[in-house]
Design a protein around this motif. Structure first.
Motif, mmCIF file in Angstrom:
data_model
loop_
_atom_site.group_PDB
_atom_site.id
_atom_site.type_symbol
_atom_site.label_atom_id
_atom_site.label_comp_id
_atom_site.label_asym_id
_atom_site.label_seq_id
_atom_site.Cartn_x
_atom_site.Cartn_y
_atom_site.Cartn_z
ATOM 1 N N UNK A 15 14.668 -22.961 -70.747
ATOM 2 C CA UNK A 15 14.468 -23.423 -72.126
ATOM 3 C C UNK A 15 13.024 -23.840 -72.359
ATOM 4 N N UNK A 16 12.454 -24.577 -71.400
ATOM 5 C CA UNK A 16 11.076 -25.037 -71.556
ATOM 6 C C UNK A 16 10.086 -23.876 -71.493
ATOM 7 N N UNK A 21 6.358 -20.731 -74.746
ATOM 8 C CA UNK A 21 5.839 -19.464 -75.280
ATOM 9 C C UNK A 21 5.791 -19.496 -76.799
ATOM 10 N N UNK A 22 6.878 -19.963 -77.424
ATOM 11 C CA UNK A 22 6.911 -20.029 -78.886
ATOM 12 C C UNK A 22 5.890 -21.033 -79.419
ATOM 13 N N UNK A 23 5.758 -22.163 -78.743
ATOM 14 C CA UNK A 23 4.790 -23.171 -79.183
ATOM 15 C C UNK A 23 3.375 -22.630 -79.109
ATOM 16 N N UNK A 24 3.060 -21.965 -78.000
ATOM 17 C CA UNK A 24 1.704 -21.423 -77.856
ATOM 18 C C UNK A 24 1.433 -20.341 -78.887
ATOM 19 N N UNK A 25 2.384 -19.430 -79.074
ATOM 20 C CA UNK A 25 2.182 -18.348 -80.045
ATOM 21 C C UNK A 25 2.075 -18.890 -81.461
ATOM 22 N N UNK A 65 -2.813 -18.867 -68.619
ATOM 23 C CA UNK A 65 -3.750 -19.893 -68.139
ATOM 24 C C UNK A 65 -3.324 -21.288 -68.587
ATOM 25 N N UNK A 66 -2.861 -21.383 -69.826
ATOM 26 C CA UNK A 66 -2.410 -22.676 -70.348
ATOM 27 C C UNK A 66 -1.197 -23.185 -69.580
ATOM 28 N N UNK A 67 -0.246 -22.297 -69.279
ATOM 29 C CA UNK A 67 0.949 -22.692 -68.553
ATOM 30 C C UNK A 67 0.623 -23.098 -67.117
ATOM 31 N N UNK A 68 -0.287 -22.367 -66.478
ATOM 32 C CA UNK A 68 -0.682 -22.737 -65.113
ATOM 33 C C UNK A 68 -1.252 -24.152 -65.090
ATOM 34 N N UNK A 69 -2.106 -24.432 -66.045
ATOM 35 C CA UNK A 69 -2.710 -25.773 -66.106
ATOM 36 C C UNK A 69 -1.677 -26.830 -66.482
ATOM 37 N N UNK A 70 -0.755 -26.485 -67.403
ATOM 38 C CA UNK A 70 0.263 -27.446 -67.839
ATOM 39 C C UNK A 70 1.188 -27.835 -66.693
#
Length: 318
Positions: A15-16, A21-25, A65-70
């Protein structure tokens, strides 16, 4: 229990991931950003900043890249505040928590007591006044009540400060600082409680009305139990079961439900920070805040499931 926890952990992760993905897009595909909307920067400087922060990279590459850092606890860098997003959250989130937890406790306490009494005294003058109050509280916009309270109690009567968390220029410490904060939070807490108690009172009133018609309530009364024992120990406990599902949404609302109130009262919370960032399109902070709300929603839902099991032992966690 282990199977339930493993399954919920799997569902939560999926879910997260989908939510991230939806939040970033949502923010990445929105036209404009903090750099391009800043009229003080030259075109060369804008191009340089977009390259530094990776705003010119493909969307999916930016998301990875954002997810890796998050995952490592780094939700990016606020371009407006010039600080890491998590650092800003740590500075502002406790002010929001203080405001929201007090108003939530007051809201639930008032709603439970008033809802039970209104159901017990159905069609009485008290019940009629409560019903009128509930619909009035649900129909009035939050910004109107906030501005009205500022006009009445701060401007006209001068009983309370109009906003902020402490008086401008104050150097109070210790107990004096605590008193000053309490004095400043009375108005926003009152408005948030007033806005939330209406719908919740109506919810408890309806649940208690359904429960007190059940056979086991008649049996409890036939045993000679006192009326307050019947209402608050037997009827209320069963009426609370449907309300437990609402607790899951209380956790994210502690930080996301007071955006307008914090802005109106100039309360330095995370909602106030969000509104400031939204107006200048500071997307790293906006994405971090929205992701925080998603995480709190999932955690709140999990907590509500556990509480439902505690309240009703017949429910099995599988």
């Amino acid at each position: 229990m282990k199977t339930f926890l493993l399954r919920r952990l799997t569902y939560t992760t999926l879910i997260l991931l989908v939510a991230s993905l939806f939040i970033f897009l949502l923010y990445a595909l929105t036209p404009g950003d903090f750099v391009t909307s800043n009229v003080k920067l030259s075109d060369e400087r804008k191009a340089e900043l977009r390259e530094i922060f990776g705003l010119s990279d493909p969307v999916l590459e930016r998301y990875v890249n954002w997810m890796k850092n998050a995952i490592q606890g780094d939700f990016g860098y606020s371009l407006q505040q010039q600080k890491p997003v998590l650092t800003l959250f740590n500075e502002y989130i406790w002010n929001s928590f203080l405001l929201a937890i007090v108003s939530t406790l007051l809201t639930w306490f008032i709603a439970i007591v008033v809802g039970v009494i209104a159901a017990y005294k159905q069609y009485s003058w008290f019940d009629t006044l409560i019903v009128i109050f509930v619909f009035a509280a649900m129909s009035i916009p939050s910004f109107f009540i906030g501005l009205f309270f500022i006009k009445l109690f701060a401007v006209d009567l001068k009983f309370l400060p109009p906003g902020g968390i402490i008086t401008t220029g104050s150097d109070a410490t210790g107990l004096a600082y605590v008193k000053e904060v309490i004095h400043h939070m009375i108005l926003p807490v009152a408005v948030m409680t007033l806005l939330g108690v209406g719908s919740l009172t109506r919810y408890f009133r309806s649940n208690v009305l359904d429960v007190i018609r059940q056979d086991y309530i008649r049996t409890a009364r036939a045993k000679g139990l006192k009326e307050h024992t019947v209402l608050f120990r037997h009827a209320l406990r069963n009426a609370m079961l449907p309300a437990i599902t609402m607790i899951g949404f209380e956790l994210p609302s502690l930080f996301g439900g007071s955006l307008i109130i914090e802005t109106i009262f100039n309360w330095p919370g995370i909602g106030y920070l969000f509104m400031q960032s939204f107006s200048v399109r500071d997307y790293p902070l906006l994405m971090g805040f929205t992701m925080l709300i998603a995480i709190l929603t999932v955690i709140g839902t999990f907590i509500s499931d556990l509480l439902y099991r505690v309240a009703d032992p017949r429910v099995k966690l599988q």
